[in-house]
Motif scaffolding. Structure first.
Motif, PDB file in Angstrom:
ATOM      1  N   GLY A 191       0.689  -1.181   0.148  1.00 43.18           N
ATOM      2  CA  GLY A 191       0.565  -0.028  -0.686  1.00 43.18           C
ATOM      3  C   GLY A 191       0.587   1.231   0.145  1.00 43.18           C
ATOM      4  N   ARG A 192       1.986   0.757  -0.101  1.00 38.39           N
ATOM      5  CA  ARG A 192       3.022   2.582  -0.500  1.00 38.39           C
ATOM      6  C   ARG A 192       3.728   2.855  -1.195  1.00 38.39           C
ATOM      7  N   THR A 193       3.355   2.112  -2.925  1.00 32.29           N
ATOM      8  CA  THR A 193       3.300   3.043  -4.270  1.00 32.29           C
ATOM      9  C   THR A 193       1.873   2.805  -4.900  1.00 32.29           C
ATOM     10  N   LEU A 194       2.016   3.910  -5.463  1.00 31.29           N
ATOM     11  CA  LEU A 194       0.145   4.197  -6.005  1.00 31.29           C
ATOM     12  C   LEU A 194       0.998   4.487  -7.524  1.00 31.29           C
ATOM     13  N   VAL A 195       0.317   4.189  -8.555  1.00 28.74           N
ATOM     14  CA  VAL A 195       0.335   4.577  -9.675  1.00 28.74           C
ATOM     15  C   VAL A 195      -0.769   5.400 -10.438  1.00 28.74           C
ATOM     16  N   PHE A 196      -1.144   5.732 -11.317  1.00 31.85           N
ATOM     17  CA  PHE A 196      -2.823   6.566 -11.099  1.00 31.85           C
ATOM     18  C   PHE A 196      -2.447   7.293 -12.721  1.00 31.85           C
ATOM     19  N   THR A 197      -3.717   7.947 -13.250  1.00 30.18           N
ATOM     20  CA  THR A 197      -3.892   8.289 -14.881  1.00 30.18           C
ATOM     21  C   THR A 197      -3.941   9.658 -14.429  1.00 30.18           C
ATOM     22  N   PRO A 209       2.371  -6.864  -7.135  1.00 27.61           N
ATOM     23  CA  PRO A 209       2.617  -7.463  -5.785  1.00 27.61           C
ATOM     24  C   PRO A 209       3.802  -6.028  -4.747  1.00 27.61           C
ATOM     25  N   ASP A 210       4.742  -6.787  -5.115  1.00 27.54           N
ATOM     26  CA  ASP A 210       6.239  -6.048  -5.184  1.00 27.54           C
ATOM     27  C   ASP A 210       6.367  -4.673  -5.867  1.00 27.54           C
ATOM     28  N   GLY A 211       5.807  -4.422  -6.545  1.00 24.22           N
ATOM     29  CA  GLY A 211       5.954  -2.944  -6.947  1.00 24.22           C
ATOM     30  C   GLY A 211       7.204  -2.133  -7.970  1.00 24.22           C
ATOM     31  N   GLN A 212       7.628  -3.749  -8.176  1.00 25.74           N
ATOM     32  CA  GLN A 212       8.712  -3.782  -9.332  1.00 25.74           C
ATOM     33  C   GLN A 212       8.111  -3.820 -10.804  1.00 25.74           C
ATOM     34  N   LEU A 213       7.357  -4.233 -11.122  1.00 24.54           N
ATOM     35  CA  LEU A 213       6.697  -4.451 -11.878  1.00 24.54           C
ATOM     36  C   LEU A 213       5.444  -3.431 -12.070  1.00 24.54           C
ATOM     37  N   LEU A 214       5.440  -3.301 -13.776  1.00 27.50           N
ATOM     38  CA  LEU A 214       4.307  -2.674 -13.654  1.00 27.50           C
ATOM     39  C   LEU A 214       3.484  -2.572 -15.383  1.00 27.50           C
ATOM     40  N   TYR A 215       2.052  -3.348 -15.157  1.00 26.40           N
ATOM     41  CA  TYR A 215       1.256  -3.601 -16.453  1.00 26.40           C
ATOM     42  C   TYR A 215       0.609  -2.147 -17.446  1.00 26.40           C
ATOM     43  N   SER A 268      -7.729  -3.395 -18.565  1.00 26.52           N
ATOM     44  CA  SER A 268      -7.971  -3.738 -17.187  1.00 26.52           C
ATOM     45  C   SER A 268      -6.688  -4.402 -16.586  1.00 26.52           C
ATOM     46  N   PRO A 269      -5.758  -4.913 -16.595  1.00 26.80           N
ATOM     47  CA  PRO A 269      -4.862  -5.738 -16.431  1.00 26.80           C
ATOM     48  C   PRO A 269      -4.940  -6.020 -14.931  1.00 26.80           C
ATOM     49  N   PHE A 270      -4.559  -7.072 -14.896  1.00 28.79           N
ATOM     50  CA  PHE A 270      -4.754  -7.321 -12.770  1.00 28.79           C
ATOM     51  C   PHE A 270      -3.546  -8.140 -12.426  1.00 28.79           C
ATOM     52  N   LEU A 271      -2.780  -8.060 -12.032  1.00 28.65           N
ATOM     53  CA  LEU A 271      -1.339  -9.423 -11.426  1.00 28.65           C
ATOM     54  C   LEU A 271      -1.778  -9.686 -10.558  1.00 28.65           C
ATOM     55  N   TYR A 272      -1.936 -10.966 -10.112  1.00 30.85           N
ATOM     56  CA  TYR A 272      -2.500 -11.487  -8.816  1.00 30.85           C
ATOM     57  C   TYR A 272      -1.159 -11.891  -8.438  1.00 30.85           C
ATOM     58  N   ALA A 273      -1.349 -11.789  -6.808  1.00 29.29           N
ATOM     59  CA  ALA A 273      -0.461 -12.002  -6.314  1.00 29.29           C
ATOM     60  C   ALA A 273       0.217 -13.301  -5.706  1.00 29.29           C
ATOM     61  N   ASN A 274      -0.211 -14.475  -6.845  1.00 31.17           N
ATOM     62  CA  ASN A 274       1.388 -15.020  -7.137  1.00 31.17           C
ATOM     63  C   ASN A 274       2.757 -14.525  -8.262  1.00 31.17           C
ATOM     64  N   GLY A 275       2.506 -13.519  -8.330  1.00 35.63           N
ATOM     65  CA  GLY A 275       3.063 -12.792  -9.138  1.00 35.63           C
ATOM     66  C   GLY A 275       2.998 -13.119 -10.587  1.00 35.63           C
ATOM     67  N   ARG A 276       2.246 -14.803 -10.813  1.00 37.06           N
ATOM     68  CA  ARG A 276       2.371 -14.755 -12.225  1.00 37.06           C
ATOM     69  C   ARG A 276       1.343 -14.752 -13.122  1.00 37.06           C
ATOM     70  N   THR A 277       0.773 -14.476 -12.455  1.00 36.61           N
ATOM     71  CA  THR A 277      -0.741 -15.785 -13.206  1.00 36.61           C
ATOM     72  C   THR A 277      -2.037 -13.650 -13.343  1.00 36.61           C
ATOM     73  N   LEU A 278      -1.716 -13.302 -14.463  1.00 41.07           N
ATOM     74  CA  LEU A 278      -2.254 -12.020 -15.130  1.00 41.07           C
ATOM     75  C   LEU A 278      -3.753 -12.177 -15.796  1.00 41.07           C
ATOM     76  N   PHE A 279      -4.494 -11.248 -14.842  1.00 41.08           N
ATOM     77  CA  PHE A 279      -5.842 -11.399 -14.969  1.00 41.08           C
ATOM     78  C   PHE A 279      -5.953 -10.166 -16.379  1.00 41.08           C
ATOM     79  N   PHE A 280      -7.184  -9.812 -17.125  1.00 37.80           N
ATOM     80  CA  PHE A 280      -6.880  -8.955 -18.514  1.00 37.80           C
ATOM     81  C   PHE A 280      -8.837  -8.265 -18.353  1.00 37.80           C
ATOM     82  N   ALA A 281      -8.778  -7.917 -19.187  1.00 34.48           N
ATOM     83  CA  ALA A 281     -10.167  -8.215 -19.979  1.00 34.48           C
ATOM     84  C   ALA A 281      -9.605  -7.933 -21.665  1.00 34.48           C
ATOM     85  N   SER A 282     -10.482  -8.915 -22.809  1.00 33.98           N
ATOM     86  CA  SER A 282     -10.012  -8.268 -23.702  1.00 33.98           C
ATOM     87  C   SER A 282     -11.038  -8.553 -24.579  1.00 33.98           C
ATOM     88  N   GLU A 283     -11.305  -8.032 -25.229  1.00 32.62           N
ATOM     89  CA  GLU A 283     -12.178  -8.012 -26.894  1.00 32.62           C
ATOM     90  C   GLU A 283     -12.374  -8.867 -28.136  1.00 32.62           C
TER      91      GLU A 283
END
Length: 290
Positions: A81-87, A133-139, A182-197
């Motif tokens: 909760g100590r790093t925030l990226v936003f648009t 989760p570790d704040g080192q990778l940004l999608y 809307s990509p979202f990387l799950y806490a295991n660090g390898r499962t990526l959830f996302f939306a697609s058309e």
């Protein structure tokens, strides 16, 4: 298609105070909820709620240093909760129509946000960031040239010197000639959830997930009905323990006004079996002097 048994519950009116609230994000402990809210004066801001005594607190502005009279939204938090990226859009120091900004929490205060710079942003549109989760990778999502087509998922990695590397387009296994969101990387660090058309779905944007392996990305799997329907589904986040999913749903229309609410649901076992759930440990680090 075997329907999943899910029972979405609308978060309390304490949280759902706006006409539109969307793009939820959570800390690793699941006790801080960040989301974008549209205020009556048509200004998008980032809000935060905390989970205490079995319920969510009323949303408060994340920080006066982050929210302005212009639009801020689609935020993502590191697990601690100590790093925030936003648009943020249409800022004087921006490179394109909407850019990504970063802020770090020092003590209880957020620092003045910084533009992530031209290595990450472009003269085009960037939005919908997702931190690992570790704040080192940004999608994130961008419609810049050089991708597979439309809006694609791009990524950047934080270097040891504290600088982000030049953003790259994610694999063609994930990106399609259509739009991703809307990509979202799950806490295991390898499962990526996302939306697609672009992947085979039920209509509009559907939610998918894919695992990153040593040999590359696996083929995306459709999350399934009734999480996915013929309507657009975007912006799913999952608690680190794999028990709950949070998402926004265009619930109903009041006159011509779209209404969007935040919901959560318990993840059915047949879904959690399809990806490896994580264990989240929380502790306090103390310095011991002997």
């Amino acid at each position: 298609l075997n329907p999943l048994v899910i029972h979405p519950e609308e978060l309390s009116d304490t949280v759902n105070q706006f006409i539109l609230q969307y793009f939820p994000a959570l800390t690793g402990d699941g006790e801080t909820l960040l989301f974008t809210g549209l205020k009556p004066e048509n200004d998008e801001d980032l809000f935060i709620c905390t989970y205490k005594n079995g319920g969510w607190s009323s949303p408060v502005s994340v920080s006066d240093k982050i929210n302005t009279a212009d639009n801020e939204g689609t935020g993502t938090l590191s697990a601690d909760g100590r790093t925030l990226v936003f648009t943020a859009c249409n800022r004087r120091e921006g490179y394109g129509s909407c850019d990504l900004y970063i802020s770090h929490k020092v003590g209880e205060e957020w620092e003045k946000p910084k533009n992530l710079g031209i290595v990450v942003n472009s003269p085009y549109w960037e939005s919908q960031p997702a931190l690992s989760p570790d704040g080192q990778l940004l999608y994130f999502i961008s419609d810049r040239p050089g991708g597979v087509g439309g809006r694609d998922i791009w990524y950047t990695i934080l270097q040891p010197n504290g600088e982000w590397e030049k953003a790259k387009n994610l694999d063609k296994t994930i990106n399609t000639p259509f739009d991703e969101a809307s990509p979202f990387l799950y806490a295991n660090g390898r499962t990526l959830f996302f939306a697609s058309e672009g992947h085979e779905g039920l209509g509009g944007y559907d939610l998918f997930f894919a695992d990153s392996t040593a040999t590359g990305w696996q083929n995306p799997q459709n999350i399934g009905y009734p999480i996915n329907t013929s309507d657009n589904q975007v912006a799913l986040v999952i608690t680190a323990d794999g028990k709950y999913g949070y998402y926004s749903l265009d619930a109903k229309r009041v006159g011509n006004q779209r209404v969007s609410r935040l919901y959560r649901f318990r993840l059915p076992d047949e879904l959690t079996k399809r990806f490896n759930t994580a264990n989240y440990l929380r502790g306090v680090v103390k310095e011991v002097h002997k």
